[in-house]
Scaffold this motif. Structure first.
Motif, short mmCIF file in Angstrom:
data_model
loop_
_atom_site.label_atom_id
_atom_site.label_comp_id
_atom_site.label_asym_id
_atom_site.label_seq_id
_atom_site.Cartn_x
_atom_site.Cartn_y
_atom_site.Cartn_z
N SER A 76 0.83 -1.21 0.00
CA SER A 76 0.00 0.00 0.00
C SER A 76 0.87 1.26 0.00
CB SER A 76 -0.93 -0.01 1.21
OG SER A 76 -0.18 -0.02 2.42
N THR A 77 1.99 1.20 0.76
CA THR A 77 2.91 2.35 0.78
C THR A 77 3.50 2.61 -0.60
OG1 THR A 77 3.46 1.84 3.08
CG2 THR A 77 4.94 3.31 1.89
N LYS A 78 3.91 1.53 -1.26
CA LYS A 78 4.46 1.67 -2.60
C LYS A 78 3.42 2.20 -3.58
CE LYS A 78 8.62 0.13 -1.74
NZ LYS A 78 9.80 1.00 -1.89
N GLU A 79 2.17 1.76 -3.41
CA GLU A 79 1.12 2.26 -4.29
C GLU A 79 0.89 3.75 -4.08
OE1 GLU A 79 -2.24 -0.14 -3.55
OE2 GLU A 79 -1.54 -1.85 -4.76
N GLU A 80 0.89 4.18 -2.78
CA GLU A 80 0.73 5.61 -2.51
C GLU A 80 1.88 6.43 -3.11
OE1 GLU A 80 0.39 5.97 1.66
OE2 GLU A 80 -1.66 5.13 1.78
N GLN A 81 3.10 5.92 -2.92
CA GLN A 81 4.26 6.62 -3.50
C GLN A 81 4.16 6.68 -5.02
OE1 GLN A 81 7.73 4.61 -2.06
NE2 GLN A 81 7.53 5.40 0.05
N SER A 82 3.68 5.59 -5.60
CA SER A 82 3.53 5.58 -7.06
C SER A 82 2.50 6.61 -7.51
CB SER A 82 3.13 4.19 -7.52
OG SER A 82 2.90 4.16 -8.91
N LEU A 83 1.37 6.71 -6.74
CA LEU A 83 0.35 7.71 -7.09
C LEU A 83 0.91 9.13 -6.95
CD1 LEU A 83 -2.80 6.10 -5.39
CD2 LEU A 83 -2.32 6.27 -7.85
N GLU A 84 1.66 9.36 -5.85
CA GLU A 84 2.26 10.69 -5.67
C GLU A 84 3.21 11.03 -6.82
OE1 GLU A 84 4.11 10.69 -1.90
OE2 GLU A 84 2.23 10.74 -0.75
N LYS A 85 4.01 10.06 -7.21
CA LYS A 85 4.94 10.30 -8.31
C LYS A 85 4.21 10.54 -9.62
CE LYS A 85 8.86 7.84 -6.31
NZ LYS A 85 9.82 6.71 -6.44
N ASP A 86 3.07 9.83 -9.80
CA ASP A 86 2.28 10.09 -11.00
C ASP A 86 1.74 11.51 -11.02
OD1 ASP A 86 2.73 7.56 -11.95
OD2 ASP A 86 0.89 6.71 -11.07
N LEU A 87 1.25 11.96 -9.82
CA LEU A 87 0.75 13.34 -9.73
C LEU A 87 1.87 14.36 -10.00
CD1 LEU A 87 -1.59 13.02 -6.60
CD2 LEU A 87 -2.29 13.22 -9.00
N ILE A 88 3.03 14.09 -9.39
CA ILE A 88 4.17 15.00 -9.61
C ILE A 88 4.57 15.02 -11.09
CG2 ILE A 88 6.62 15.34 -9.10
CD1 ILE A 88 6.02 14.20 -6.29
N LEU A 89 4.54 13.83 -11.72
CA LEU A 89 4.88 13.75 -13.14
C LEU A 89 3.90 14.56 -13.99
CD1 LEU A 89 6.65 12.55 -15.35
CD2 LEU A 89 5.16 10.53 -15.35
N GLU A 90 2.61 14.47 -13.65
CA GLU A 90 1.62 15.26 -14.39
C GLU A 90 1.86 16.76 -14.22
OE1 GLU A 90 -2.21 14.05 -13.16
OE2 GLU A 90 -2.11 12.05 -14.10
N GLN A 91 2.15 17.17 -12.97
CA GLN A 91 2.43 18.60 -12.73
C GLN A 91 3.68 19.06 -13.48
OE1 GLN A 91 2.62 19.16 -8.52
NE2 GLN A 91 0.42 18.75 -8.19
N VAL A 92 4.70 18.21 -13.45
CA VAL A 92 5.94 18.57 -14.17
C VAL A 92 5.68 18.68 -15.67
CG1 VAL A 92 8.24 17.74 -14.79
CG2 VAL A 92 7.49 17.64 -12.42
N ASN A 93 4.88 17.76 -16.20
CA ASN A 93 4.56 17.83 -17.64
C ASN A 93 3.79 19.11 -17.97
OD1 ASN A 93 5.78 15.38 -18.29
ND2 ASN A 93 3.94 14.20 -17.75
#
Length: 239
Positions: A49-66
């Motif tokens: 679950s922790t890895k999934e949350e981190q993955s979601l956060e990184k996806d959000l950060i990636l969208e913002q960076v894009n």
């Protein structure tokens, strides 16, 4: 064929027999209890679950960076023209600065020259003031202001006398020219000779008559080249 089929069936039974000791291989170690297994399972689920949350956060950060990258790309494309205009303006300002610096250097050089000229003129003024005081002192004693002025005065008088002499000579030459001027406007220095004679008749009106082609001969005066001519020595004539 039947024997082969029977052999095949026999081999299948041997393979399917679970109680065959030759087919059993025991693993080393101990089996854990179900409680420990459940704890490990919970830990793995938490990590997942922790890895999934981190993955979601990184996806959000990636969208913002894009999104930021797209926005910056748009601004960069829009700012190319401004950058070019700014670069041109900077180049113009640099050229103006160079021109102004060059003019300042030239002005500074001219100022230095003018200062040197001013110093030289000040020295000349001081010298002239001293000469003026000396001239006043000499004039009070009845002497000329300076020897140079005296020479200039004498030179001026000589030039004036020379002009008067030249004017007088020119006037005399003009008078002589008028004396030798013929009625036709021709200037000659020959001695005037009579071109006609008075008739000897007893007419009431004496009108001069021209000589024509038989005018009397009048020899000219001998010149300086006569000294080169030997006087003839006539021989006596014997009869």
């Amino acid at each position: 064929l039947e024997s082969c089929q029977d052999r095949l069936i026999e081999l299948e039974k041997i393979l399917e027999n679970p109680n065959d000791p030759t087919r059993v291989r025991f693993l080393d170690g101990t089996d854990e209890t179900p409680e420990i297994i459940m704890k490990k399972l919970e830990q793995l689920e938490q990590r997942l679950s922790t890895k999934e949350e981190q993955s979601l956060e990184k996806d959000l950060i990636l969208e913002q960076v894009n999104r930021l990258i797209e926005r910056l790309s748009t601004k960069a494309d829009a700012g190319k023209d401004d950058t070019l205009a700014l670069a041109k303006k900077v180049n113009d300002l640099q050229n103006k600065i160079k021109d102004i610096t060059r003019k300042m250097m030239a002005t500074l050089s001219e100022l230095t020259i003018h200062q040197a000229d001013a110093l030289k003129l000040q020295q000349e003024k001081n010298m002239k003031d001293v000469e003026l005081q000396q001239s006043y002192a000499r004039m009070e004693q009845g002497e000329p202001p300076s020897e140079e002025l005296e020479r200039d005065w004498q030179r001026t008088n000589e030039l004036e006398q020379k002009r008067k002499t030249e004017r007088r000579t020119r006037e005399e030459r003009e008078r002589e020219t008028e004396h030798f001027l013929l009625p036709g406007g021709v200037i000659t220095q020959a001695e005037p000779r009579p071109q006609a004679y008075a008739p000897s008749d007893d007419a009431d009106i004496q009108v001069a008559r021209p000589y024509g082609s038989h005018a009397p001969f009048k020899p000219s005066e001998p010149g300086a080249n006569m000294r080169h001519i030997r006087k003839p020595n006539p021989k006596p004539i014997e009869i």
